[in-house]
Structures are given as C-alpha cells and as structure tokens.
Design an enzyme around this catalytic site. Sequence first.
Site, PDB file in Angstrom:
ATOM      1  N   LYS A   1       2.030  -3.322   8.853  1.00 41.38           N
ATOM      2  CA  LYS A   1       3.229  -2.495   8.727  1.00 41.38           C
ATOM      3  C   LYS A   1       4.437  -3.293   9.197  1.00 41.38           C
ATOM      4  O   LYS A   1       4.420  -3.863  10.298  1.00 41.38           O
ATOM      5  CB  LYS A   1       3.090  -1.210   9.539  1.00 41.38           C
ATOM      6  CG  LYS A   1       4.244  -0.225   9.349  1.00 41.38           C
ATOM      7  CD  LYS A   1       3.943   1.115  10.002  1.00 41.38           C
ATOM      8  CE  LYS A   1       5.048   2.133   9.714  1.00 41.38           C
ATOM      9  NZ  LYS A   1       4.730   3.463  10.290  1.00 41.38           N
TER      10      LYS A   1
ATOM     11  N   VAL B   1       3.921  -0.706   4.309  1.00 41.66           N
ATOM     12  CA  VAL B   1       2.570  -1.098   4.722  1.00 41.66           C
ATOM     13  C   VAL B   1       1.951  -1.942   3.611  1.00 41.66           C
ATOM     14  O   VAL B   1       1.996  -1.557   2.433  1.00 41.66           O
ATOM     15  CB  VAL B   1       1.687   0.130   5.005  1.00 41.66           C
ATOM     16  CG1 VAL B   1       0.280  -0.311   5.412  1.00 41.66           C
ATOM     17  CG2 VAL B   1       2.307   0.988   6.101  1.00 41.66           C
TER      18      VAL B   1
ATOM     19  N   GLY C   1      10.382   5.833   5.324  1.00 43.73           N
ATOM     20  CA  GLY C   1      11.819   5.736   5.493  1.00 43.73           C
ATOM     21  C   GLY C   1      12.304   4.420   6.061  1.00 43.73           C
ATOM     22  O   GLY C   1      13.421   3.990   5.762  1.00 43.73           O
TER      23      GLY C   1
ATOM     24  N   LEU D   1       0.812  -1.207   0.000  1.00 44.99           N
ATOM     25  CA  LEU D   1       0.000   0.000   0.000  1.00 44.99           C
ATOM     26  C   LEU D   1       0.850   1.262   0.000  1.00 44.99           C
ATOM     27  O   LEU D   1       0.427   2.304  -0.484  1.00 44.99           O
ATOM     28  CB  LEU D   1      -0.938   0.011   1.206  1.00 44.99           C
ATOM     29  CG  LEU D   1      -2.014  -1.077   1.258  1.00 44.99           C
ATOM     30  CD1 LEU D   1      -2.793  -0.990   2.565  1.00 44.99           C
ATOM     31  CD2 LEU D   1      -2.960  -0.963   0.072  1.00 44.99           C
ATOM     32  N   GLY D   2       2.051   1.192   0.568  1.00 40.26           N
ATOM     33  CA  GLY D   2       2.928   2.359   0.633  1.00 40.26           C
ATOM     34  C   GLY D   2       4.118   2.059   1.514  1.00 40.26           C
ATOM     35  O   GLY D   2       4.152   1.066   2.243  1.00 40.26           O
ATOM     36  N   ARG D   3       5.122   2.923   1.452  1.00 44.00           N
ATOM     37  CA  ARG D   3       6.302   2.743   2.293  1.00 44.00           C
ATOM     38  C   ARG D   3       6.883   4.092   2.666  1.00 44.00           C
ATOM     39  O   ARG D   3       6.677   5.097   1.982  1.00 44.00           O
ATOM     40  CB  ARG D   3       7.343   1.873   1.609  1.00 44.00           C
ATOM     41  CG  ARG D   3       7.926   2.402   0.308  1.00 44.00           C
ATOM     42  CD  ARG D   3       9.044   1.482  -0.191  1.00 44.00           C
ATOM     43  NE  ARG D   3       8.600   0.116  -0.398  1.00 44.00           N
ATOM     44  CZ  ARG D   3       9.384  -0.951  -0.259  1.00 44.00           C
ATOM     45  NH1 ARG D   3      10.642  -0.797   0.089  1.00 44.00           N
ATOM     46  NH2 ARG D   3       8.913  -2.172  -0.476  1.00 44.00           N
TER      47      ARG D   3
ATOM     48  N   GLY E   1       9.716   1.705   6.997  1.00 42.68           N
ATOM     49  CA  GLY E   1       8.663   0.694   7.049  1.00 42.68           C
ATOM     50  C   GLY E   1       7.862   0.639   5.777  1.00 42.68           C
ATOM     51  O   GLY E   1       7.838   1.593   4.983  1.00 42.68           O
TER      52      GLY E   1
ATOM     53  N   ASP F   1       2.253  14.407  14.667  1.00 44.16           N
ATOM     54  CA  ASP F   1       2.153  14.669  13.227  1.00 44.16           C
ATOM     55  C   ASP F   1       0.689  14.806  12.817  1.00 44.16           C
ATOM     56  O   ASP F   1       0.245  14.215  11.832  1.00 44.16           O
ATOM     57  CB  ASP F   1       2.845  13.564  12.432  1.00 44.16           C
ATOM     58  CG  ASP F   1       3.205  14.001  11.011  1.00 44.16           C
ATOM     59  OD1 ASP F   1       3.214  15.228  10.756  1.00 44.16           O
ATOM     60  OD2 ASP F   1       3.471  13.135  10.163  1.00 44.16           O
TER      61      ASP F   1
END
Length: 459
Positions: free
Chosen positions: A63, A48, A44, A40-42, A46, A161
């Site tokens: 994750k 997912v 720095g 799904l995405g990454r 990790g 964040d």
Amino acid sequence: MIRCARCDGVLESRVSVCTNCGHGRPDELLDRKYRLDRELGRGGMGVVYLAHDMLLDRPVALKQMLPDGAYSQDQLQAFRREASALASVRDEHVVQIYSFGEHQGQPFFAMELVRGAALGSIIAQHAKHLTTVPLHRALTIVAQVARGLQAVHRAGVLHRDIKPDNILIEEGTGRPVLIDFGLVSLLRDTHIQGNAEGTPDYMAPEVWQPSLGEVTRAADIYAFGCTVYELLLGRPPFYDVNGASALMGAHLVRMPAPLAALHPHLGCFDPVLQRAMAKKARDRYPDALDLALALRDAAPPAARPVLGPTLAPPPAQNPTAPSRPAEILVIDDDPIFQKVISRAAQIAFHEAPPRISVVGSGTEALERASVVPPDLVLLDYHMPELNGLDTLSRLRTLKEGAQARVIVVSGSVRTIERWPFAVLGVQDFYDKTGGLPPLVELIGSVADQLGLRAPLARS
C-alpha cells in the site's frame, strides 16, 4: 498467473526479472526490494499493489500513498498510524504487516497478501440464492474474527470499520482475516470523538453523534454485532432504511428487526445481538470474544463451533523438504472410487509416498482428522450423514484444520454450484468422470503449491 506491470509478459513466481522486457531490475524496484506487478485497488489517498518481495521471494500486498502527493499532514499521519497499528498486532486472523518505509518521498507499507473473497460478497451470493451461510460455519467465522479483534484491542487499537467487506475468507484454508485499518485509532489517544467516519450500516450511535461520548472499543463491538446480524440473516440490520440521515436515526434510536420475526430458528441469538448493538456503549459486551462465546452458548448444540486454541497459520509456500510423509485423507462412500482416488494420490506422490487414510463418511473423517490432521483432503460431496460442506465446515474447526487443502471430487461437479464452497476457501474441483490422469495432475499441482512432494529429508 502474475504479469509484468510494464509489458504484460508472464512472470514466474521465482523469476526476479521479466524475461520479456527486463522489468524488475534493481534500479526499478521500490525501495530496491519490491517489484510492483499490478494494481489491486485504490482509495481516497492510497493505492494497493500486488508486489513481489525480491529478497524473500514472496508475494505481498503493498500500500502506497497516491503518487501525486496531494495529501495533507493529517492524511500522512493517518497512513503511518495504520501501518503502526498493524505492526503492533500479531494474530492469524488479522492481516500482518511486513515493513514500512518511503520511496522517492512516498510512504508505503508491505503486508501479507491474502487471496480470497470478501465475506460481504459471500453473504450476497448466498442471499442471491435465497439462503444464508450455514449456521455452524457462520459461528466459526465469528469466533475466529473475534479472536482477531480481541488481539487488535489488546494492542491498544480501534479498527473503526468492522464490516463483512473487511473480512476476507482465504483461498485454500478458509481462514477469516480482518483487513483495512484505514480509519484506525489508537486507544492511547485521549478523547477519541465520533466524526461520522466509517460505513453507515455498521456505525455505532456515538460515532454518528459525538455528544454521546468518546469512541471506545465498544464502537467496534457494535459494528461487529451488525456484522454478525448480517452474516446470520443475509442483510444488514437496517436494510429497510434509505439515506444517510434516516440510517443515522435508526442507529441512534431503533433496534433492528428481531431475527425470530424473520427466521424463527435464529431467535435464540436475539438477546445476544441486542446486547452487542445496545445504544449505550456501556451496555455492550466488553470484549469481542465475550460476544462470540455468548453466541456459541445460545446456539443449538449441533451448530456450536469449537472455541479451543486458534487455528494454526496456513503453511508457507515452497517450504524446504518435509521431514514426514504427507497426510492425505480420502473421504468417499463409494469403495470403487476410494481405490481410484487413492491410486491417483499414490501416482502423484510417487517420489515421496504419502500416508493415505480412507473413510466412508463425514463422521469418520472428523474422527480421523482429529487424531491425524491431514495436509490434503480429497472430498466427495454427496455422502451419508454429513455432506461435503458440513464435513469441511467442521473439519476447519479442528486443531490444524485450516492447514488442510481440499479438492472436491464428485460425479456431479459439472452440475453442483461452487459458490457455497467459497466461505470455506475451496477452489479445487474434479469431476469423477474425467479419468485418472487429470486427477493425478490436479493432486500434483496442489501438492506442489504446498511443497508436499519434495523427497523426505534425511537425518
């Protein structure tokens, strides 16, 4: 549709092994439990994945630390701290963690899969069309996220964040969910100092400049205030500043342009946001919900959201047989289409007859839904008094209002733009000119996703 990570073959949600290549055998599962379907995405350190919990038969977001193992002890501790922080919070507006572990030396954690759009992209889409998120809906989102952030703080956690891109609006329910705890700190950790980590548009002065004092929950309140400003205006507080050093200077010494100077009708919120984004931490609101309540009290009466009990969590997928008929609410001011839509619902639910309520306006719909919360809403967009967007925005604030799945039924579906509905979690649309069978099929498909068409359980 979920596809096999190895051969791209289609995987049905209840099939544990790819019938094409066998992917998903126990010896290939992460921790002998999770099948990784696709990335799904990454970031720095990790990555997912969309994964499937084979034991509980449900999709999850998983994750995992990057596989090359090139991460420091501090990064490993940060990863574990993120998992620990999420596990300590229980709130429907905060992404839920399910488990934590290691697989072949790589730490991972599995968490709730929230399908939806980031609030940041929704704000940007509205800005592209020279408008902003409707005020009532914006304040409702703020109130719900505030509850989630309050739960985070009460669990002794700082998010660090907070921003629109870390708030997802869930498909089907419109539920706002706070995500991405990658920079989390624990309040029990003493002397948390600013180190300029975070997203510059939303960072409090003490995060930029450690000499200003320790970082506390007040930094999250500041970032939340920046997020509210962007949600109301359509752009972040210092949108006119370029470069990190100039942005730091703005956060340290400037207040953002008053809303009143840009949109006079929003001027009532300026005192609230000035306090939320005060330069000194002690001058800000002590709690996220205090900020939400102040915004509600400052708002025009017609835009004030309901701040009663939190919305119920979304219904589980494929539940056991229901013990009551499904509640369907038809909202249409055309008597002919009231009958057509009702008939389509009756046909779709022929094995488990539903209770169908029919109303001709948004006002009637809200009155009915406040008494009998609907499971499924068939909503006409063009109506007198309140249009479909206004009606649904207010429906979402009612008790159990987030549980209702909505199908927009309109004669102008082909011409109306669908992007405004993303902020309410709506993705199902039907054109009235399409005939009865396609509507029956769509209602049946949505009902099956919610488990509403199973025969009634007998006592």
